[in-house]
Design a protein around this motif. Structure first.
Motif, PDB file in Angstrom:
ATOM      1  N   ASN A  56       1.736 -13.015  12.938  1.00  0.00           N
ATOM      2  CA  ASN A  56       0.009 -12.758  12.463  1.00  0.00           C
ATOM      3  C   ASN A  56       0.263 -10.711  11.952  1.00  0.00           C
ATOM      4  OD1 ASN A  56      -2.196 -11.598  12.666  1.00  0.00           O
ATOM      5  ND2 ASN A  56      -2.218 -12.648  14.325  1.00  0.00           N
ATOM      6  N   ILE A  57      -0.182 -10.597  10.779  1.00  0.00           N
ATOM      7  CA  ILE A  57      -0.173  -8.616  10.692  1.00  0.00           C
ATOM      8  C   ILE A  57      -1.052  -8.204  10.472  1.00  0.00           C
ATOM      9  CG2 ILE A  57       1.203  -7.529   9.679  1.00  0.00           C
ATOM     10  CD1 ILE A  57       3.266  -9.505   9.040  1.00  0.00           C
ATOM     11  N   ASN A  58      -1.310  -7.438  11.224  1.00  0.00           N
ATOM     12  CA  ASN A  58      -2.797  -6.910  10.739  1.00  0.00           C
ATOM     13  C   ASN A  58      -2.659  -5.200  10.104  1.00  0.00           C
ATOM     14  OD1 ASN A  58      -5.907  -5.921  10.755  1.00  0.00           O
ATOM     15  ND2 ASN A  58      -6.059  -7.779  12.368  1.00  0.00           N
ATOM     16  N   PHE A  59      -3.066  -4.815   9.138  1.00  0.00           N
ATOM     17  CA  PHE A  59      -3.119  -4.155   8.703  1.00  0.00           C
ATOM     18  C   PHE A  59      -4.140  -2.832   8.288  1.00  0.00           C
ATOM     19  CE2 PHE A  59       0.979  -2.960  10.021  1.00  0.00           C
ATOM     20  CZ  PHE A  59       2.239  -3.585   9.027  1.00  0.00           C
ATOM     21  N   ARG A  60      -5.569  -4.122   8.503  1.00  0.00           N
ATOM     22  CA  ARG A  60      -6.834  -3.586   8.148  1.00  0.00           C
ATOM     23  C   ARG A  60      -7.041  -1.605   8.486  1.00  0.00           C
ATOM     24  NH1 ARG A  60     -11.174  -6.919  10.757  1.00  0.00           N
ATOM     25  NH2 ARG A  60      -9.859  -6.422  12.584  1.00  0.00           N
ATOM     26  N   TYR A  61      -7.223  -1.349   7.073  1.00  0.00           N
ATOM     27  CA  TYR A  61      -8.001   0.233   7.260  1.00  0.00           C
ATOM     28  C   TYR A  61      -6.551   0.780   7.079  1.00  0.00           C
ATOM     29  CZ  TYR A  61     -12.170  -2.818   7.201  1.00  0.00           C
ATOM     30  OH  TYR A  61     -13.555  -3.441   6.980  1.00  0.00           O
ATOM     31  N   ASP A  62      -5.909   1.206   6.838  1.00  0.00           N
ATOM     32  CA  ASP A  62      -4.478   1.298   6.217  1.00  0.00           C
ATOM     33  C   ASP A  62      -4.304   2.019   4.874  1.00  0.00           C
ATOM     34  OD1 ASP A  62      -4.381   1.162   9.346  1.00  0.00           O
ATOM     35  OD2 ASP A  62      -2.441  -0.256   9.312  1.00  0.00           O
ATOM     36  N   SER A  63      -5.532   2.780   4.692  1.00  0.00           N
ATOM     37  CA  SER A  63      -5.842   3.059   3.312  1.00  0.00           C
ATOM     38  C   SER A  63      -4.457   4.157   2.760  1.00  0.00           C
ATOM     39  CB  SER A  63      -7.561   4.206   3.053  1.00  0.00           C
ATOM     40  OG  SER A  63      -7.331   4.910   4.269  1.00  0.00           O
ATOM     41  N   SER A  64      -3.798   4.575   3.898  1.00  0.00           N
ATOM     42  CA  SER A  64      -2.487   5.724   2.751  1.00  0.00           C
ATOM     43  C   SER A  64      -0.881   4.872   2.807  1.00  0.00           C
ATOM     44  CB  SER A  64      -2.261   6.549   3.707  1.00  0.00           C
ATOM     45  OG  SER A  64      -3.829   7.225   3.726  1.00  0.00           O
ATOM     46  N   LEU A  65      -1.082   3.545   2.924  1.00  0.00           N
ATOM     47  CA  LEU A  65       0.499   2.511   3.017  1.00  0.00           C
ATOM     48  C   LEU A  65       0.493   2.190   1.184  1.00  0.00           C
ATOM     49  CD1 LEU A  65       1.642   0.970   4.843  1.00  0.00           C
ATOM     50  CD2 LEU A  65       0.322  -1.171   4.112  1.00  0.00           C
ATOM     51  N   THR A  66       1.566   3.300   1.385  1.00  0.00           N
ATOM     52  CA  THR A  66       1.999   2.885  -0.200  1.00  0.00           C
ATOM     53  C   THR A  66       3.830   1.741  -0.023  1.00  0.00           C
ATOM     54  OG1 THR A  66       3.244   5.158   0.061  1.00  0.00           O
ATOM     55  CG2 THR A  66       1.161   4.683  -1.241  1.00  0.00           C
ATOM     56  N   TYR A  67       3.915   1.775   1.219  1.00  0.00           N
ATOM     57  CA  TYR A  67       5.175   0.619   1.298  1.00  0.00           C
ATOM     58  C   TYR A  67       5.557  -0.171   2.353  1.00  0.00           C
ATOM     59  CZ  TYR A  67      10.613  -0.357   1.901  1.00  0.00           C
ATOM     60  OH  TYR A  67      11.693  -0.291   1.852  1.00  0.00           O
ATOM     61  N   LEU A  68       5.510  -1.157   1.960  1.00  0.00           N
ATOM     62  CA  LEU A  68       5.822  -2.405   2.950  1.00  0.00           C
ATOM     63  C   LEU A  68       7.011  -3.003   2.816  1.00  0.00           C
ATOM     64  CD1 LEU A  68       4.553  -3.986   5.831  1.00  0.00           C
ATOM     65  CD2 LEU A  68       2.885  -4.746   4.054  1.00  0.00           C
ATOM     66  N   ASN A  69       8.113  -3.317   3.903  1.00  0.00           N
ATOM     67  CA  ASN A  69       9.073  -4.435   3.955  1.00  0.00           C
ATOM     68  C   ASN A  69       9.090  -5.274   4.445  1.00  0.00           C
ATOM     69  OD1 ASN A  69      11.386  -5.064   3.560  1.00  0.00           O
ATOM     70  ND2 ASN A  69      13.006  -3.367   3.661  1.00  0.00           N
ATOM     71  N   LEU A  70       9.113  -5.939   3.850  1.00  0.00           N
ATOM     72  CA  LEU A  70       8.685  -7.262   4.659  1.00  0.00           C
ATOM     73  C   LEU A  70       9.957  -8.554   4.902  1.00  0.00           C
ATOM     74  CD1 LEU A  70       5.106  -8.724   3.131  1.00  0.00           C
ATOM     75  CD2 LEU A  70       5.558  -8.252   5.343  1.00  0.00           C
ATOM     76  N   LYS A  71      11.121  -8.142   4.144  1.00  0.00           N
ATOM     77  CA  LYS A  71      12.592  -8.951   4.231  1.00  0.00           C
ATOM     78  C   LYS A  71      12.769  -9.021   5.414  1.00  0.00           C
ATOM     79  CE  LYS A  71      17.578  -8.135   3.199  1.00  0.00           C
ATOM     80  NZ  LYS A  71      17.872  -7.042   2.781  1.00  0.00           N
ATOM     81  N   ASN A  72      13.268 -10.460   4.848  1.00  0.00           N
ATOM     82  CA  ASN A  72      13.284 -11.886   5.756  1.00  0.00           C
ATOM     83  C   ASN A  72      14.727 -11.877   5.891  1.00  0.00           C
ATOM     84  OD1 ASN A  72      13.879 -12.356   8.507  1.00  0.00           O
ATOM     85  ND2 ASN A  72      11.747 -14.340   8.227  1.00  0.00           N
ATOM     86  N   GLY A  73      16.096 -11.617   6.377  1.00  0.00           N
ATOM     87  CA  GLY A  73      17.386 -12.311   6.629  1.00  0.00           C
ATOM     88  C   GLY A  73      17.405 -13.662   7.460  1.00  0.00           C
ATOM     89  N   THR A  74      17.148 -14.480   7.181  1.00  0.00           N
ATOM     90  CA  THR A  74      16.657 -15.543   8.520  1.00  0.00           C
ATOM     91  C   THR A  74      16.317 -16.660   7.516  1.00  0.00           C
ATOM     92  OG1 THR A  74      16.622 -14.144  10.625  1.00  0.00           O
ATOM     93  CG2 THR A  74      16.474 -16.716  10.395  1.00  0.00           C
ATOM     94  N   PRO A  75      16.771 -17.662   7.859  1.00  0.00           N
ATOM     95  CA  PRO A  75      17.162 -18.909   7.135  1.00  0.00           C
ATOM     96  C   PRO A  75      15.778 -19.875   7.569  1.00  0.00           C
ATOM     97  CG  PRO A  75      18.922 -19.354   7.190  1.00  0.00           C
ATOM     98  CD  PRO A  75      18.462 -18.272   8.191  1.00  0.00           C
ATOM     99  N   PHE A  76      14.518 -19.825   6.688  1.00  0.00           N
ATOM    100  CA  PHE A  76      13.576 -20.756   7.454  1.00  0.00           C
ATOM    101  C   PHE A  76      12.848 -21.368   6.869  1.00  0.00           C
ATOM    102  CE2 PHE A  76      11.878 -17.761   4.057  1.00  0.00           C
ATOM    103  CZ  PHE A  76      10.454 -17.780   3.833  1.00  0.00           C
ATOM    104  N   ASN A  77      11.841 -22.597   6.636  1.00  0.00           N
ATOM    105  CA  ASN A  77      11.425 -23.893   5.890  1.00  0.00           C
ATOM    106  C   ASN A  77      10.495 -23.783   4.997  1.00  0.00           C
ATOM    107  OD1 ASN A  77      12.088 -26.532   5.687  1.00  0.00           O
ATOM    108  ND2 ASN A  77      11.512 -27.561   7.565  1.00  0.00           N
ATOM    109  N   VAL A  78      10.880 -24.194   3.500  1.00  0.00           N
ATOM    110  CA  VAL A  78       9.889 -24.068   2.990  1.00  0.00           C
ATOM    111  C   VAL A  78       9.875 -25.228   1.697  1.00  0.00           C
ATOM    112  CG1 VAL A  78       8.843 -22.840   0.526  1.00  0.00           C
ATOM    113  CG2 VAL A  78       9.454 -22.252   2.761  1.00  0.00           C
ATOM    114  N   SER A  79       8.584 -26.167   2.094  1.00  0.00           N
ATOM    115  CA  SER A  79       8.645 -27.308   1.823  1.00  0.00           C
ATOM    116  C   SER A  79       9.508 -27.883   2.033  1.00  0.00           C
ATOM    117  CB  SER A  79       9.185 -27.270   0.112  1.00  0.00           C
ATOM    118  OG  SER A  79       7.557 -26.609  -0.611  1.00  0.00           O
ATOM    119  N   ARG A  80      10.995 -28.287   3.128  1.00  0.00           N
ATOM    120  CA  ARG A  80      12.385 -28.753   4.068  1.00  0.00           C
ATOM    121  C   ARG A  80      12.590 -28.472   3.483  1.00  0.00           C
ATOM    122  NH1 ARG A  80       9.675 -35.456   3.685  1.00  0.00           N
ATOM    123  NH2 ARG A  80       7.481 -34.957   5.081  1.00  0.00           N
TER     124      ARG A  80
END
Length: 208
Positions: free
Chosen positions: A136-160
């Motif tokens: 759950n991520i909420n950045f509403r009305y943060d109008s200056s945001l230009t860089y967002l790093n969502l890199k996830n270094g852990t395995p997770f399940n996508v379509s099994r």
């Protein structure tokens, strides 16, 4: 006060909140809201603190909650916070930082984080890489945001199948009120030859 577990200092006129770990080794819960003269809070090193709520302090700019090894829930909303130190507090699950003055936020070491609320900040850069439980991520009305790093270094399940977010230097480009996050998804070793590209388009009004 080695046995003190709960502090409520709401609705006062504190200027500086400084709690010493050596004096409060058992402190589990802190409430410090509606102190209109509070400028800063230093809570670093409190060994038993799990809940910290320091909202609605209109003049508070700095907060240190570093090296609080049991801290799970943190609420610092409706202040003018521009500096927060979370180093060494790696068990945080919920962080609420709405309506402050933060321009950068580095949470890459918050491996237990599941929810982040950071709306109404002049944020330019956010690093939430290596947060495998974050949903759950909420950045509403943060109008200056230009860089967002969502890199996830852990395995997770996508379509099994197990995938690894390996190459995800995430770039946000604002153009015609559209925020585009482009990243590359690499499969795990079993599917090493398959590379997938995903383009997520968020049609926004200048914010996520």
């Amino acid at each position: 006060m080695p046995l003190l577990e709960y502090i409520d200092c709401n609705n006062n006129k504190l200027v500086n909140l400084q709690l010493q770990a050596s004096e409060l080794p058992s402190l589990d819960e802190l409430w410090c809201m509606y102190n209109p003269t509070l400028l800063q809070a230093d809570l670093h090193g409190l060994p038993s603190l799990t809940w910290c709520q320091v909202n609605q302090n209109a003049l508070m700019k700095k907060m240190d909650v570093s090296y609080c090894p049991k801290l799970v829930h943190l609420f610092v909303q409706n202040c003018i916070l521009d500096t927060i130190n979370l180093t060494g507090s790696s068990k945080l699950v919920d962080i609420y930082l709405d309506q402050n003055s933060l321009d950068t936020l580095d949470l890459h070491s918050q491996v237990a984080l599941t929810a982040l609320y950071c709306s109404y900040n002049p944020l330019r850069s956010v690093d939430i890489s290596n947060c495998p439980l974050l949903w759950n991520i909420n950045f509403r009305y943060d109008s200056s945001l230009t860089y967002l790093n969502l890199k996830n270094g852990t395995p997770f399940n996508v379509s099994r199948r197990q995938y690894l977010w390996q190459s995800c230097i995430t770039v946000c480009m604002r153009q015609r009120r559209r925020c585009i996050i482009l990243y590359q998804l690499f499969s795990s070793a079993k599917y090493a030859q398959r590379k997938r590209k995903c383009l997520l388009q968020f049609y926004t009004r200048g914010h996520l």
